[in-house]
Design a protein around this motif. Structure first.
Motif, PDB file in Angstrom:
ATOM      1  N   GLN A 288       0.829  -1.215   0.000  1.00  0.00           N
ATOM      2  CA  GLN A 288       0.000   0.000   0.000  1.00  0.00           C
ATOM      3  C   GLN A 288       0.859   1.259   0.000  1.00  0.00           C
ATOM      4  O   GLN A 288       0.542   2.254  -0.669  1.00  0.00           O
ATOM      5  CB  GLN A 288      -0.932  -0.008   1.215  1.00  0.00           C
ATOM      6  CG  GLN A 288      -2.017  -1.087   1.150  1.00  0.00           C
ATOM      7  CD  GLN A 288      -2.880  -1.136   2.385  1.00  0.00           C
ATOM      8  OE1 GLN A 288      -2.791  -0.248   3.261  1.00  0.00           O
ATOM      9  NE2 GLN A 288      -3.722  -2.160   2.495  1.00  0.00           N
ATOM     10  N   LEU A 289       1.953   1.255   0.792  1.00  0.00           N
ATOM     11  CA  LEU A 289       2.866   2.405   0.785  1.00  0.00           C
ATOM     12  C   LEU A 289       3.463   2.625  -0.603  1.00  0.00           C
ATOM     13  O   LEU A 289       3.579   3.776  -1.064  1.00  0.00           O
ATOM     14  CB  LEU A 289       3.987   2.191   1.812  1.00  0.00           C
ATOM     15  CG  LEU A 289       3.598   2.355   3.299  1.00  0.00           C
ATOM     16  CD1 LEU A 289       4.748   1.962   4.203  1.00  0.00           C
ATOM     17  CD2 LEU A 289       3.197   3.809   3.586  1.00  0.00           C
ATOM     18  N   GLU A 290       3.853   1.539  -1.274  1.00  0.00           N
ATOM     19  CA  GLU A 290       4.399   1.665  -2.620  1.00  0.00           C
ATOM     20  C   GLU A 290       3.375   2.267  -3.584  1.00  0.00           C
ATOM     21  O   GLU A 290       3.702   3.093  -4.442  1.00  0.00           O
ATOM     22  CB  GLU A 290       4.841   0.283  -3.128  1.00  0.00           C
ATOM     23  CG  GLU A 290       6.052  -0.307  -2.427  1.00  0.00           C
ATOM     24  CD  GLU A 290       7.306   0.509  -2.706  1.00  0.00           C
ATOM     25  OE1 GLU A 290       7.400   1.102  -3.791  1.00  0.00           O
ATOM     26  OE2 GLU A 290       8.186   0.550  -1.824  1.00  0.00           O
ATOM     27  N   TYR A 291       2.098   1.864  -3.415  1.00  0.00           N
ATOM     28  CA  TYR A 291       1.054   2.402  -4.289  1.00  0.00           C
ATOM     29  C   TYR A 291       0.887   3.899  -4.077  1.00  0.00           C
ATOM     30  O   TYR A 291       0.725   4.666  -5.047  1.00  0.00           O
ATOM     31  CB  TYR A 291      -0.252   1.661  -4.000  1.00  0.00           C
ATOM     32  CG  TYR A 291      -1.434   2.217  -4.751  1.00  0.00           C
ATOM     33  CD1 TYR A 291      -1.601   1.965  -6.108  1.00  0.00           C
ATOM     34  CD2 TYR A 291      -2.368   3.017  -4.100  1.00  0.00           C
ATOM     35  CE1 TYR A 291      -2.677   2.495  -6.804  1.00  0.00           C
ATOM     36  CE2 TYR A 291      -3.449   3.539  -4.789  1.00  0.00           C
ATOM     37  CZ  TYR A 291      -3.609   3.279  -6.147  1.00  0.00           C
ATOM     38  OH  TYR A 291      -4.667   3.817  -6.825  1.00  0.00           O
ATOM     39  N   ARG A 292       0.905   4.352  -2.785  1.00  0.00           N
ATOM     40  CA  ARG A 292       0.746   5.793  -2.510  1.00  0.00           C
ATOM     41  C   ARG A 292       1.937   6.586  -3.054  1.00  0.00           C
ATOM     42  O   ARG A 292       1.762   7.712  -3.547  1.00  0.00           O
ATOM     43  CB  ARG A 292       0.614   6.019  -0.999  1.00  0.00           C
ATOM     44  CG  ARG A 292      -0.640   5.396  -0.387  1.00  0.00           C
ATOM     45  CD  ARG A 292      -1.888   5.906  -1.066  1.00  0.00           C
ATOM     46  NE  ARG A 292      -3.089   5.227  -0.564  1.00  0.00           N
ATOM     47  CZ  ARG A 292      -4.303   5.391  -1.045  1.00  0.00           C
ATOM     48  NH1 ARG A 292      -4.466   6.198  -2.091  1.00  0.00           N
ATOM     49  NH2 ARG A 292      -5.328   4.741  -0.561  1.00  0.00           N
ATOM     50  N   ASN A 293       3.141   6.067  -2.942  1.00  0.00           N
ATOM     51  CA  ASN A 293       4.318   6.752  -3.522  1.00  0.00           C
ATOM     52  C   ASN A 293       4.162   6.915  -5.033  1.00  0.00           C
ATOM     53  O   ASN A 293       4.487   7.955  -5.599  1.00  0.00           O
ATOM     54  CB  ASN A 293       5.581   5.948  -3.228  1.00  0.00           C
ATOM     55  CG  ASN A 293       5.964   6.016  -1.746  1.00  0.00           C
ATOM     56  OD1 ASN A 293       5.628   6.999  -1.053  1.00  0.00           O
ATOM     57  ND2 ASN A 293       6.629   4.997  -1.240  1.00  0.00           N
ATOM     58  N   THR A 679      -2.194  20.743  -7.224  1.00  0.00           N
ATOM     59  CA  THR A 679      -1.266  19.605  -7.122  1.00  0.00           C
ATOM     60  C   THR A 679      -0.734  19.438  -5.709  1.00  0.00           C
ATOM     61  O   THR A 679      -0.657  18.331  -5.168  1.00  0.00           O
ATOM     62  CB  THR A 679      -0.100  19.810  -8.102  1.00  0.00           C
ATOM     63  OG1 THR A 679      -0.624  19.866  -9.432  1.00  0.00           O
ATOM     64  CG2 THR A 679       0.889  18.655  -8.014  1.00  0.00           C
ATOM     65  N   ASN A 680      -0.363  20.550  -5.056  1.00  0.00           N
ATOM     66  CA  ASN A 680       0.156  20.481  -3.674  1.00  0.00           C
ATOM     67  C   ASN A 680      -0.904  19.925  -2.730  1.00  0.00           C
ATOM     68  O   ASN A 680      -0.592  19.174  -1.801  1.00  0.00           O
ATOM     69  CB  ASN A 680       0.615  21.856  -3.228  1.00  0.00           C
ATOM     70  CG  ASN A 680       1.848  22.330  -4.004  1.00  0.00           C
ATOM     71  OD1 ASN A 680       2.637  21.500  -4.449  1.00  0.00           O
ATOM     72  ND2 ASN A 680       2.019  23.642  -4.164  1.00  0.00           N
ATOM     73  N   ALA A 681      -2.173  20.316  -2.929  1.00  0.00           N
ATOM     74  CA  ALA A 681      -3.246  19.831  -2.061  1.00  0.00           C
ATOM     75  C   ALA A 681      -3.410  18.300  -2.200  1.00  0.00           C
ATOM     76  O   ALA A 681      -3.581  17.581  -1.213  1.00  0.00           O
ATOM     77  CB  ALA A 681      -4.557  20.546  -2.415  1.00  0.00           C
ATOM     78  N   VAL A 686      -2.476  12.567   0.059  1.00  0.00           N
ATOM     79  CA  VAL A 686      -1.862  11.238  -0.073  1.00  0.00           C
ATOM     80  C   VAL A 686      -0.885  10.981   1.062  1.00  0.00           C
ATOM     81  O   VAL A 686      -0.814   9.876   1.610  1.00  0.00           O
ATOM     82  CB  VAL A 686      -1.164  11.116  -1.439  1.00  0.00           C
ATOM     83  CG1 VAL A 686      -0.374   9.805  -1.518  1.00  0.00           C
ATOM     84  CG2 VAL A 686      -2.186  11.164  -2.574  1.00  0.00           C
ATOM     85  N   ASN A 687      -0.116  12.003   1.496  1.00  0.00           N
ATOM     86  CA  ASN A 687       0.857  11.824   2.591  1.00  0.00           C
ATOM     87  C   ASN A 687       0.148  11.481   3.888  1.00  0.00           C
ATOM     88  O   ASN A 687       0.659  10.699   4.710  1.00  0.00           O
ATOM     89  CB  ASN A 687       1.697  13.078   2.742  1.00  0.00           C
ATOM     90  CG  ASN A 687       2.705  13.223   1.613  1.00  0.00           C
ATOM     91  OD1 ASN A 687       3.096  12.220   1.004  1.00  0.00           O
ATOM     92  ND2 ASN A 687       3.123  14.451   1.311  1.00  0.00           N
ATOM     93  N   ASN A 688      -1.021  12.058   4.134  1.00  0.00           N
ATOM     94  CA  ASN A 688      -1.786  11.724   5.350  1.00  0.00           C
ATOM     95  C   ASN A 688      -2.171  10.241   5.360  1.00  0.00           C
ATOM     96  O   ASN A 688      -2.101   9.566   6.395  1.00  0.00           O
ATOM     97  CB  ASN A 688      -3.041  12.599   5.422  1.00  0.00           C
ATOM     98  CG  ASN A 688      -2.696  14.067   5.679  1.00  0.00           C
ATOM     99  OD1 ASN A 688      -1.652  14.375   6.277  1.00  0.00           O
ATOM    100  ND2 ASN A 688      -3.549  14.980   5.251  1.00  0.00           N
ATOM    101  N   LYS A 689      -2.581   9.737   4.197  1.00  0.00           N
ATOM    102  CA  LYS A 689      -2.916   8.306   4.119  1.00  0.00           C
ATOM    103  C   LYS A 689      -1.694   7.438   4.356  1.00  0.00           C
ATOM    104  O   LYS A 689      -1.774   6.381   4.988  1.00  0.00           O
ATOM    105  CB  LYS A 689      -3.514   7.997   2.748  1.00  0.00           C
ATOM    106  CG  LYS A 689      -4.860   8.658   2.499  1.00  0.00           C
ATOM    107  CD  LYS A 689      -5.374   8.329   1.101  1.00  0.00           C
ATOM    108  CE  LYS A 689      -6.714   9.022   0.832  1.00  0.00           C
ATOM    109  NZ  LYS A 689      -7.198   8.724  -0.538  1.00  0.00           N
TER     110      LYS A 689
END
Length: 1027
Positions: A288-293, A679-681, A686-689
C-alpha cells in the motif's frame, strides 16, 4: 566388454510363441531422430503363420543388423516378411509368384506386421494373406486400408523394396555369384547333411535319457539340504525370543519422552502460523505504501505535462504570427492577371467529346470480349471432346501394344510411311471397327477371329506385298494382312429381311451393330457374312430348337451364346453346336467417325471466329490509344490554367486559416498557478494516508517479533527433549543390533526353508512328469531304473556328460527335418531358374529391337551414373589399400557390346587389370562384386537396406575385408538402417557398438518362448564365465 553392455546390443527373435513385451517405439528427440532411427526405419517385424514361423517378433536396431543362423532356420523368411509387408511384389523375392505360397503349410491364412519409425507418430502396416483366394487384407495403424494407400505411405518414407540398391534378396545376390551352379553344388552337399542328421539323432536320444535322470538327482540333493536348514531355523528362533525380552525397558522410556514432545511441537506449529499471518499483513501494508508513492509521482507528472504544454503553446503562437506576415507579403506582391476562365471551358468541352467517344469504343470492346469468351468456351469444349476421342483411341492402341507387340511396331512404321502406298491401307481392324453399343462388342469379337482383328486391310495387292516385304522379311515382325474384295460387298443385302426374324427374338444383323471403312466392311461381309448373321435375345434362346428347325441358318447369336448349324452331306440330319460368348477385350471403346469429322470442322470454324474477333479488338485498342493521348494533352493544359487562376485564392484562404488558428491558441491559455496549488493539495492528502498505513505496519511488525520470541523458547525445550530421546534411541539401537542380526538370519533361514520345500515339490513333480509316471507314484519304473544305472549318479557328473553330448550334437549344425525339405525345394528352384533363363533370353531378343530409339534418353545419364559408381568403388578399394575403378565400355552402335568394365588391382606392384576369370582369384572376384554392389547401393539414400547371403563364395581373408567395410559403412554417422543376412561368420571379426545381432534358431526341440527368460539366460552365461 561386460555382460550388461552386450545385452544392450542384442535384439531378440521369438519363434512359435506369443510376442515379446519389449517396447518398440522410441521417444522422439530434437534432431528429428529417436535412438538413432531415421525416418522410415523398421522398429518391429511380427510374423504369424508365415513360411517357417508360427509366431515370431523381431526388434532390429537402428544401424547394422547381423541376422545369423543355420540354413533352413528362417533367415530369408524375415527378408520375405519385410518385402511383402511393405507392399513389395513376389517377383522381387524369386521364391513364388503367388502371395498365398508364403503362408505356413497347413494354415489357411498368415500375417505380417511392420512398424516403421516416423517423427509425427510411428506407422504400423499389417498385411493378412488368405490362402484360399490368394488375396491380401491391408491395415494402416490398425485401421482397414487399401494396397494403394499402403504403397503411397511407404513411398512417402522413400522406401523402394523393388530397388536392388535398397533391397537385395538372397536369390538376386546369388545370381550375382553364379547362383545356379552353386545351388546344384549345395544340393549335392546336402546329401551328406541328411546322413549326418541321423548321427545327430543318436546323440539326442542319449541327451533325452540324461535329462530324465537329472531331475531325480536334483531332488535328492535338495531334500538333504532342506533337512539341514530346518534344524538351523529352530535354534535361531529360540535365540531371537530371549533378545526381545531384554530390550523392553528402553522402549518404555522412549515412549515417555515422545509424549512430552508432542504438545510442544503443536504449540510451535501454531506460533509458526501466527508469524506467517503477521508477515503477510506486513507485506500488504508495504504494498500500500508503494502504491501511494506511485500516486504522488503520477500527480507530479501531470503538473510537468501542463507546464510543457503551456510552453509549447507560446512557441506555436510566435511561429503562426511569422507565417501570416510572410503570406500577406506574398499576396501584396501579386499583380493583376488575365482571366483564364474561357480557355478552361473550351478545354472542358473537348474533354467531354473525347469521353463520349471512349465510352462508345469501350461498349464495343465489351461486346467483343463477351463474343470472344463465348467463342473460347465453345472452342475449349470442342477440344476437350477431341482429346476424349483421342484418349479412347490411345486406350485401343495400348491394348494392341500390350498384346501384339509386333503388330504395334508395324503400325508405327505404317503411319510414318503412308506415302509409299498407292491405294487405301487401313490399320488393324480392332482400331478402325467402331461398335455402336459396347454391349454388342462381344458378338463382333466372337465372330471375327483374333488374327483378323489384328490384321491390316489393303485395297491393292501390290501395296500388301510391299508392306509384307518390309515388316515381315526386313524387320522380322509377325503380322497379319488381308486384301479387300475387288467388288465391294459392304452393301450386300441379307438372305431374308429382318422383319421376318423378329418374331423369333432377333433384333439386328451383325453388320448393323458396328461401323467400319468401306473396304474393311466389304472384307467382313465377304469373308464372315456379317450381313447375314442375325443377333437375338433371351427369347431366341428359349425357342432355339424351333429357330434351328424352321430358319435353317448356318450361324446365329443369342444373348450369351453362339450357335453353329450344319447339315449332313449324306442325310438330311441337322447338327448344331453352341458355345458361350467370351467377354469383349478390344472393341469396348466406342468412337463415332461421323462425330469425329464434324468435330474437326467445328474446331476450324471456332478458331476462325476467335481470330476475327482478335483483329477487331486490336483496331479498337488502337483508336482508344489515340483518344488517351489527346485526353492527356487537354488535361495537362487545363491543369496549368487552373493553377494560375487558383493561386491568389489559395493565398487568401491560407491567411484566413492561420488567423483563425492564432485566435484559437490565444484563447487556450493554461493557468499554471492554480494547477500548482491543486497539485500540492493532492500530495498532502496522499501523505496523510501514508502516515496511517505506516502506523498499522509498525503494529504488525511488533506482533511478529513477539511471536518469534515465544517460538524460540519452545524450540529450546524441544531441543532438550529431542537430545534425551536421541540418547535413549542410541542405547536401544546398540542393544538391538544383535536382535536385528538374529532376525535377518532367521528370515533368511525361513525363506530358504520355504524355497527348498517348494523346490523339492517342483523337482519331484517335474521328475515324475519327465518320466511319464502316474500321480502318486514315487518309485522309478524298472526300465528307466536299468537305463539310469548306466549313467552317472552325481549332479556334476550328469551335467558334464549332458554338456558333452549336447556339444557333440551341436557340432551337427543346420541339421533338422527342414534339411530334406530344403533339398527338394532347391531342386525345384533350379528347374524354375533354368526356365526363367530361357524366357529372359527370348525377351532380350525383343528388347534389342528398341535399343536404338532409346539411346539418346539413357546414354548421357548412364555415363554420369557410372562416374558416381566409380567414385564410390574407388573409395572402397582405397580403404583396403587396393585400387579399382569402373567405366562404361561402348562400341559405337553395337549396343550388344556395351557394358560395365571393372578394373582392379590388389597388389601395389601390379597395374589395373580388367575383372576377368583369368587375372584375379575367385575370392578377389567375389570381393570386387560385393564392393561394386555396395557402390550401387550408396547412390540411393533410403531408410533401410537388406542384403541376403552376399558373402557366399568368398575366402576368409577377403570376407574379413568386406565385413570390416560393411561395418564401417553401415555404423557411421547419419547412416540408414542395414540388414545383413548370413548363415555363418568368421571368428575374431571386428564389431561396432552400434551393431545389433539377431540369432535365428528353429527346430523341433526349441525351448517354448513362453518359458524363455532373458534374466535366467544371462545368469547362466555369467555362471559359466565364472566357472
Amino acid at each position: 566388454m561386460d555382460l550388461s553392455q552386450k545385452r544392450k546390443r542384442i535384439s531378440h527373435e521369438l519363434t512359435n510363441s506369443q510376442p515379446s513385451r519389449r517396447e518398440a517405439a522410441p521417444s522422439c528427440s530434437t534432431n528429428g531422430q529417436a535412438g538413432g532411427f531415421v525416418e522410415g526405419s523398421i522398429l518391429r517385424i511380427t510374423m504369424r503363420n508365415f513360411l517357417t514361423y508360427d509366431h515370431s517378433e523381431v526388434f532390429p536396431g537402428p544401424k547394422l543388423n547381423m541376422i545369423v543362423g543355420a540354413n533352413g532356420t528362417g533367415k530369408s523368411s524375415i527378408v520375405c516378411a519385410i518385402c511383402l509387408g511393405l507392399a513389395g511384389k513376389t517377383a522381387v523375392l524369386g521364391r513364388g509368384d503367388k502371395v498365398g505360397l508364403y503362408v505356413k503349410r497347413g494354415c489357411s491364412k498368415g500375417s505380417v506386421e511392420i512398424e516403421l519409425y516416423r517423427a509425427s507418430g510411428n506407422l504400423i502396416i499389417t498385411r493378412e494373406i488368405q490362402v484360399e483366394n490368394n488375396q491380401s487384407t491391408w491395415m494402416l495403424n490398425k485401421k482397414h486400408s487399401s494396397q494403394r494407400a499402403v504403397e503411397e505411405a511407404v513411398k512417402e518414407l522413400h522406401i523402394q523394396v523393388g530397388n536392388l540398391c535398397q533391397f537385395l534378396p538372397q536369390n538376386v545376390c546369388k545370381e550375382k555369384a553364379n547362383f545356379l551352379e552353386k545351388a546344384r553344388q549345395r544340393n549335392e552337399r546336402n546329401k551328406l547333411d541328411v546322413e549326418r542328421y541321423y548321427m545327430k539323432k543318436r546323440h539326442l536320444d542319449r541327451i533325452q535319457m540324461l535329462e530324465k535322470k537329472k531331475p531325480w538327482v536334483e531332488y535328492e540333493t535338495a531334500r538333504k539340504e532342506l533337512e539341514g536348514v530346518k534344524k538351523e531355523r529352530e535354534e535361531m528362533k529360540k535365540k531371537l525370543k530371549s533378545l526381545k525380552e531384554a530390550q523392553e525397558p528402553l522402549l518404555r522410556k522412549i515412549r515417555s519422552v515422545e509424549s512430552q514432545l508432542q504438545p510442544i511441537e503443536q504449540q510451535m506449529k501454531e506460533l509458526t502460523a501466527g508469524i506467517r499471518d503477521a508477515s503477510q499483513k506486513c507485506k500488504q501494508k508495504h504494498d500500500q505504501l508503494e502504491y501511494r508513492n506511485k500516486e504522488v509521482d503520477d500527480i507530479r507528472q501531470d503538473l510537468s505535462l501542463k507546464q510543457t504544454e503551456e510552453a509549447d503553446r507560446q512557441k506555436r503562437i510566435g511561429h503562426t504570427q511569422l507565417m501570416i506576415k510572410d503570406l500577406q507579403k506574398e499576396l501584396q506582391n501579386m499583380g493583376s492577371m488575365e482571366d483564364v476562365t474561357p480557355q478552361i471551358e473550351a478545354v472542358n468541352a473537348d474533354l467531354r467529346k473525347i469521353q463520349e467517344e471512349k465510352a462508345k469504343l469501350e461498349g464495343e470492346m465489351l461486346d467483343l470480349r463477351r463474343d470472344k469468351d463465348e467463342a473460347f468456351g465453345e472452342l475449349n469444349r470442342l477440344r476437350n471432346r477431341q482429346r476424349s476421342l483421342d484418349d479412347m483411341m490411345k486406350v485401343k492402341e495400348d491394348k494392341l501394344r500390350n498384346r501384339f507387340r509386333d503388330t504395334y511396331t508395324a503400325l508405327k512404321w505404317l503411319r510414318d510411311n503412308r506415302d509409299r502406298f498407292e491405294g487405301n491401307v487401313y490399320e488393324p481392324m480392332m482400331l478402325v471397327i467402331n461398335v455402336r453399343d459396347t454391349r454388342h462388342a462381344k458378338y463382333i469379337e466372337s465372330h471375327i477371329p483374333l488374327n483378323d482383328l489384328r490384321a491390316f486391310v489393303f485395297q491393292r495387292q501390290e501395296d500388301m506385298e510391299k508392306f509384307m516385304t518390309e515388316v515381315r522379311d526386313t524387320q522380322r515382325l509377325r503380322v497379319n494382312t488381308v486384301i479387300a474384295p475387288e467388288e465391294s460387298c459392304s452393301k450386300r443385302p441379307p438372305s431374308r429381311p429382318l422383319e421376318t426374324l423378329k418374331p423369333y427374338g432377333f433384333f439386328s444383323y451383325l453388320r448393323e451393330l458396328f461401323d467400319a471403312p468401306e473396304e474393311v466392311m466389304s472384307y467382313l461381309c465377304y469373308q464372315y457374312k456379317v450381313n447375314d448373321v442375325p443377333v437375338g435375345t433371351e427369347k431366341t434362346k428359349s425357342m432355339i430348337e424351333m429357330v434351328i428347325r424352321e430358319l435353317q441358318m448356318r450361324m446365329i447369336y443369342t444373348a450369351e451364346e453362339k450357335y453353329t448349324v450344319k447339315k449332313s452331306n449324306y442325310s438330311s440330319n441337322v447338327v448344331s453346336s453352341n458355345s458361350a460368348l467370351r467377354p469383349s477385350q478390344f472393341l469396348t471403346m466406342t468412337i463415332d467417325a461421323d462425330e469425329r469429322s464434324q468435330l474437326e470442322e467445328q474446331l476450324r470454324a471456332a478458331e476462325r471466329q476467335v481470330q476475327s474477333i482478335d483483329q477487331r479488338m486490336a483496331a479498337i485498342r488502337e483508336q482508344q490509344a489515340k483518344l488517351d493521348r489527346r485526353d492527356n494533352e487537354l488535361r495537362a493544359n487545363k491543369k496549368k490554367l487552373s493553377e494560375l487562376k487558383g493561386k491568389k485564392r489559395q493565398l487568401e484562404q491560407k491567411i484566413s486559416t492561420k488567423q483563425d488558428s492564432l485566435r484559437q491558441m490565444e484563447q487556450n491559455e493554461i493557468n499554471l498557478q492554480a494547477i500548482e496549488e491543486e497539485t500540492n493539495a493532492k500530495i498532502a492528502a496522499v501523505n496523510n494516508k501514508k502516515v496511517a498505513i505506516m502506523e498499522e505496519y509498525l503494529g504488525h511488525m511488533q506482533m511478529k517479533a513477539r511471536l518469534s520470541m515465544d517460538k524460540v523458547y519452545l524450540a529450546l525445550q524441544s531441543a532438550g527433549l529431542s537430545a534425551e530421546k536421541t540418547k535413549l534411541e542410541t542405547d536401544c539401537r546398540d542393544s538391538s543390533s544383535e536382535l536385528k542380526r538374529a532376525e535377518v538370519v532367521y528370515t533368511k533361514l525361513d525363506q530358504a526353508k520355504n524355497n527348498l520345500l517348494a523346490t523339492c515339490k517342483t523337482l519331484m513333480r517335474r521328475a515324475s512328469e519327465i518320466c511319464n509316471m502316474t500321480p502318486g507314484e514315487t518309485a522309478v519304473p524298472e526300465e528307466l531304473h536299468r537305463a539310469f544305472s548306466q549313467l552317472p549318479d552325481t549332479l556334476d557328473e550328469v551335467d558334464a556328460m549332458l554338456n558333452e553330448e549336447k556339444t557333440r550334437a551341436e557340432c551337427f549344425t543346420g541339421l533338422s527335418d527342414a534339411v530334406v525339405e530344403e533339398y527338394n525345394r532347391r531342386e525345384r528352384e533350379i528347374q524354375n531358374m533354368e526356365k526363367e533363363l530361357d524366357d529372359k533370353t527370348n525377351a532380350l531378343r525383343t528388347y534389342r529391337q528398341n535399343i536404338a530409339e532409346a539411346k539418346e534418353r539413357w546414354l548421357n545419364p548412364l555415363k554420369r551414373l557410372v562416374e558416381q559408381i566409380s567414385e564410390r568403388f574407388s573409395e572402397f578399394f582405397r580403404s583396403m589399400q587396393c585400387a579399382g575403378e569402373v567405366d562404361l565400355l561402348s562400341e559405337n552402335e553395337e549396343y550388344d557390346k556395351y557394358g560395365i568394365r571393372i578394373q582392379v588391382k590388389f597388389r601395389s606392384s601390379t597395374e589395373l587389370h580388367e575383372l576377368t576369370p583369368h587375372h584375379q582369384s575367385g575370392g578377389e572376384r567375389s570381393v570386387s562384386t560385393m564392393l561394386y554392389l555396395m557402390a550401387l547401393q550408396e547412390l540411393n539414400r533410403c531408410p533401410f537396406r537388406v542384403v541376403d547371403e552376399i558373402n557366399q563364395g568368398m575366402d576368409p581373408v577377403n570376407e574379413r575385408r568386406v565385413f570390416d567395410i560393411v561395418v564401417r559403412t553401415a555404423c557411421g554417422v547419419n547412416t540408414s538402417q542395414y540388414f545383413f543376412i548370413t548363415p555363418k561368420l568368421l571368428q575374431n571379426l571386428k564389431y561396432a557398438e552400434q551393431m545389433t545381432i539377431l540369432c535365428v534358431h528353429n527346430g523341433p526341440y526349441m525351448l517354448p518362448p513362453n518359458k524363455w527368460s532373458e534374466k535366467t539366460f544371462i545368469r547362466c552365461a555369467t555362471r559359466r564365465q565364472i566357472s
